[in-house]
Design a protein around this motif. Structure first.
Motif, PDB file in Angstrom:
ATOM      1  N   VAL A  39       7.609 -25.544 -13.061  1.00  0.00           N
ATOM      2  CA  VAL A  39       6.315 -26.204 -13.089  1.00  0.00           C
ATOM      3  C   VAL A  39       5.863 -26.936 -11.935  1.00  0.00           C
ATOM      4  N   GLY A  40       6.803 -27.849 -11.516  1.00  0.00           N
ATOM      5  CA  GLY A  40       6.508 -28.851 -10.198  1.00  0.00           C
ATOM      6  C   GLY A  40       6.220 -27.831  -9.249  1.00  0.00           C
ATOM      7  N   LEU A  41       6.808 -26.931  -8.807  1.00  0.00           N
ATOM      8  CA  LEU A  41       6.762 -25.911  -7.655  1.00  0.00           C
ATOM      9  C   LEU A  41       5.347 -25.497  -7.712  1.00  0.00           C
ATOM     10  N   ILE A  42       4.869 -24.843  -8.897  1.00  0.00           N
ATOM     11  CA  ILE A  42       3.522 -24.330  -9.068  1.00  0.00           C
ATOM     12  C   ILE A  42       2.463 -25.364  -8.816  1.00  0.00           C
ATOM     13  N   GLU A  43       2.732 -26.501  -9.404  1.00  0.00           N
ATOM     14  CA  GLU A  43       1.616 -27.383  -9.271  1.00  0.00           C
ATOM     15  C   GLU A  43       1.834 -27.837  -7.691  1.00  0.00           C
ATOM     16  N   LEU A  44       2.831 -28.208  -7.231  1.00  0.00           N
ATOM     17  CA  LEU A  44       2.794 -28.433  -5.734  1.00  0.00           C
ATOM     18  C   LEU A  44       2.071 -27.263  -5.019  1.00  0.00           C
ATOM     19  N   SER A  45       2.180 -26.058  -5.232  1.00  0.00           N
ATOM     20  CA  SER A  45       1.850 -24.993  -4.321  1.00  0.00           C
ATOM     21  C   SER A  45       0.125 -24.939  -4.653  1.00  0.00           C
ATOM     22  N   ARG A  46      -0.387 -25.369  -5.937  1.00  0.00           N
ATOM     23  CA  ARG A  46      -1.932 -25.528  -6.003  1.00  0.00           C
ATOM     24  C   ARG A  46      -2.241 -26.673  -5.219  1.00  0.00           C
ATOM     25  N   VAL A  47      -1.628 -27.882  -5.060  1.00  0.00           N
ATOM     26  CA  VAL A  47      -2.236 -29.059  -4.225  1.00  0.00           C
ATOM     27  C   VAL A  47      -2.348 -28.506  -2.846  1.00  0.00           C
ATOM     28  N   TYR A  48      -1.244 -27.705  -2.629  1.00  0.00           N
ATOM     29  CA  TYR A  48      -1.271 -27.281  -1.045  1.00  0.00           C
ATOM     30  C   TYR A  48      -2.282 -26.348  -0.879  1.00  0.00           C
ATOM     31  N   SER A  49      -2.664 -25.435  -1.857  1.00  0.00           N
ATOM     32  CA  SER A  49      -3.718 -24.419  -1.571  1.00  0.00           C
ATOM     33  C   SER A  49      -4.975 -24.957  -1.648  1.00  0.00           C
ATOM     34  N   VAL A  50      -5.246 -26.180  -2.513  1.00  0.00           N
ATOM     35  CA  VAL A  50      -6.505 -26.648  -2.703  1.00  0.00           C
ATOM     36  C   VAL A  50      -6.940 -27.612  -1.299  1.00  0.00           C
ATOM     37  N   GLN A  51      -5.699 -28.109  -1.096  1.00  0.00           N
ATOM     38  CA  GLN A  51      -5.918 -29.034   0.357  1.00  0.00           C
ATOM     39  C   GLN A  51      -6.229 -28.220   1.536  1.00  0.00           C
ATOM     40  N   ASN A  52      -5.654 -27.115   1.663  1.00  0.00           N
ATOM     41  CA  ASN A  52      -5.991 -26.115   2.464  1.00  0.00           C
ATOM     42  C   ASN A  52      -7.462 -25.595   2.542  1.00  0.00           C
ATOM     43  N   CYS A  53      -7.914 -25.285   1.418  1.00  0.00           N
ATOM     44  CA  CYS A  53      -9.247 -24.837   1.125  1.00  0.00           C
ATOM     45  C   CYS A  53     -10.164 -26.019   1.538  1.00  0.00           C
ATOM     46  N   LEU A  54      -9.783 -27.270   1.172  1.00  0.00           N
ATOM     47  CA  LEU A  54     -10.724 -28.447   1.388  1.00  0.00           C
ATOM     48  C   LEU A  54     -11.059 -28.401   3.139  1.00  0.00           C
ATOM     49  N   GLU A  55      -9.930 -28.373   3.641  1.00  0.00           N
ATOM     50  CA  GLU A  55      -9.837 -28.361   5.150  1.00  0.00           C
ATOM     51  C   GLU A  55     -10.555 -27.181   5.685  1.00  0.00           C
ATOM     52  N   THR A  56     -10.466 -25.985   5.150  1.00  0.00           N
ATOM     53  CA  THR A  56     -11.202 -25.017   5.867  1.00  0.00           C
ATOM     54  C   THR A  56     -12.738 -25.096   5.500  1.00  0.00           C
ATOM     55  N   ALA A  57     -13.068 -25.444   4.391  1.00  0.00           N
ATOM     56  CA  ALA A  57     -14.378 -25.798   4.084  1.00  0.00           C
ATOM     57  C   ALA A  57     -14.942 -26.625   4.972  1.00  0.00           C
ATOM     58  N   ALA A  58     -14.355 -27.784   5.208  1.00  0.00           N
ATOM     59  CA  ALA A  58     -14.811 -28.871   6.062  1.00  0.00           C
ATOM     60  C   ALA A  58     -14.968 -28.322   7.423  1.00  0.00           C
ATOM     61  N   ARG A  59     -14.157 -27.716   7.860  1.00  0.00           N
ATOM     62  CA  ARG A  59     -14.201 -26.994   9.157  1.00  0.00           C
ATOM     63  C   ARG A  59     -15.146 -25.887   9.374  1.00  0.00           C
ATOM     64  N   GLU A  60     -15.730 -25.135   8.391  1.00  0.00           N
ATOM     65  CA  GLU A  60     -16.528 -24.057   8.602  1.00  0.00           C
ATOM     66  C   GLU A  60     -18.066 -24.941   8.173  1.00  0.00           C
ATOM     67  N   GLY A  61     -18.145 -25.969   7.570  1.00  0.00           N
ATOM     68  CA  GLY A  61     -19.092 -26.901   7.538  1.00  0.00           C
ATOM     69  C   GLY A  61     -19.733 -27.530   8.894  1.00  0.00           C
ATOM     70  N   ALA A  62     -18.583 -27.923   9.479  1.00  0.00           N
ATOM     71  CA  ALA A  62     -18.873 -28.372  10.708  1.00  0.00           C
ATOM     72  C   ALA A  62     -19.184 -27.563  11.697  1.00  0.00           C
ATOM     73  N   ARG A  63     -18.561 -26.402  11.841  1.00  0.00           N
ATOM     74  CA  ARG A  63     -18.839 -25.253  12.679  1.00  0.00           C
ATOM     75  C   ARG A  63     -20.251 -25.059  12.668  1.00  0.00           C
ATOM     76  N   PHE A  64     -20.825 -24.913  11.498  1.00  0.00           N
ATOM     77  CA  PHE A  64     -22.458 -24.778  11.335  1.00  0.00           C
ATOM     78  C   PHE A  64     -22.809 -25.604  11.997  1.00  0.00           C
ATOM     79  N   ALA A  65     -22.940 -26.766  12.126  1.00  0.00           N
ATOM     80  CA  ALA A  65     -23.588 -28.077  12.520  1.00  0.00           C
ATOM     81  C   ALA A  65     -23.313 -27.936  14.197  1.00  0.00           C
ATOM     82  N   ALA A  66     -22.503 -27.199  14.751  1.00  0.00           N
ATOM     83  CA  ALA A  66     -22.674 -27.262  16.175  1.00  0.00           C
ATOM     84  C   ALA A  66     -23.185 -25.865  16.906  1.00  0.00           C
ATOM     85  N   LEU A  67     -23.763 -24.989  15.521  1.00  0.00           N
ATOM     86  CA  LEU A  67     -24.372 -23.820  16.095  1.00  0.00           C
ATOM     87  C   LEU A  67     -26.060 -24.118  16.278  1.00  0.00           C
ATOM     88  N   ASP A  68     -26.695 -23.231  17.071  1.00  0.00           N
ATOM     89  CA  ASP A  68     -28.040 -23.175  17.076  1.00  0.00           C
ATOM     90  C   ASP A  68     -28.640 -22.836  15.881  1.00  0.00           C
TER      91      ASP A  68
END
Length: 166
Positions: A39-68
């Motif tokens: 159960v701990g490994l499953i929960e840890l993998s969920r936290v890692y997955s969500v953290q990765n999604c948050l970082e990717t979402a922030a990167r995609e949002g910031a990338r939009f701001a650099a476009l015309d």
């Protein structure tokens, strides 16, 4: 070899009923530990997955701001509103409730100051996209209020408006 001698020899090699009971007791003692690790490994993998999604979402949002951004905003939305909507839509596509997500566009040198992407005075200035979500809203297991914390990601980018050529 007589049948009686064969039978005595065979009985010595078979596990006794007491040994079978010992295996069951050992398993009962170890099973909760194994279950907790799984159960701990499953929960840890969920936290890692969500953290990765948050970082990717922030990167995609910031990338939009650099476009015309000309022609990209619909219905009179500001660039900040579109960035927030894009980040939340990305997270929703990854099964993270967008209503629980907090997205802020702030000045890079002062996280308490909002940053307006559309303001010409902010062209080529650094800004930060901050995305956070409470752990209790993404966890597979219940989390008490006392143990809840926020998963977050932040990315600093330049409000550059790079022109995209066709």
């Amino acid at each position: 070899m007589s049948p009686a001698a064969f039978q005595r020899r065979w009985k010595r090699r078979t596990p006794s009923a007491a040994r079978c009971g010992a295996v069951a007791v050992e398993f009962a003692a170890i099973a909760p530990l194994l279950l907790a690790i799984i159960v701990g490994l499953i929960e840890l993998s969920r936290v890692y997955s969500v953290q990765n999604c948050l970082e990717t979402a922030a990167r995609e949002g910031a990338r939009f701001a650099a476009l015309d951004r000309s022609g990209m905003m619909l219905g009179g939305k500001t660039a900040n509103q579109k960035l927030v909507d894009d980040v939340k839509n990305y997270l929703a596509s990854n099964n993270i409730n967008p209503d629980k997500v907090n997205v802020k566009v702030t000045a890079a040198d002062n996280p308490d100051q909002d940053f307006n992407l559309d303001d010409p005075a902010n062209d080529l200035e650094l800004f930060q996209v901050r995305v956070d979500v409470p752990y209790s809203d993404v966890s597979y297991s219940p989390v008490s209020d006392a143990n809840d914390y926020s998963l977050n990601a932040a990315l600093t980018f330049r409000n550059g408006r790079a022109v995209v050529n066709d």
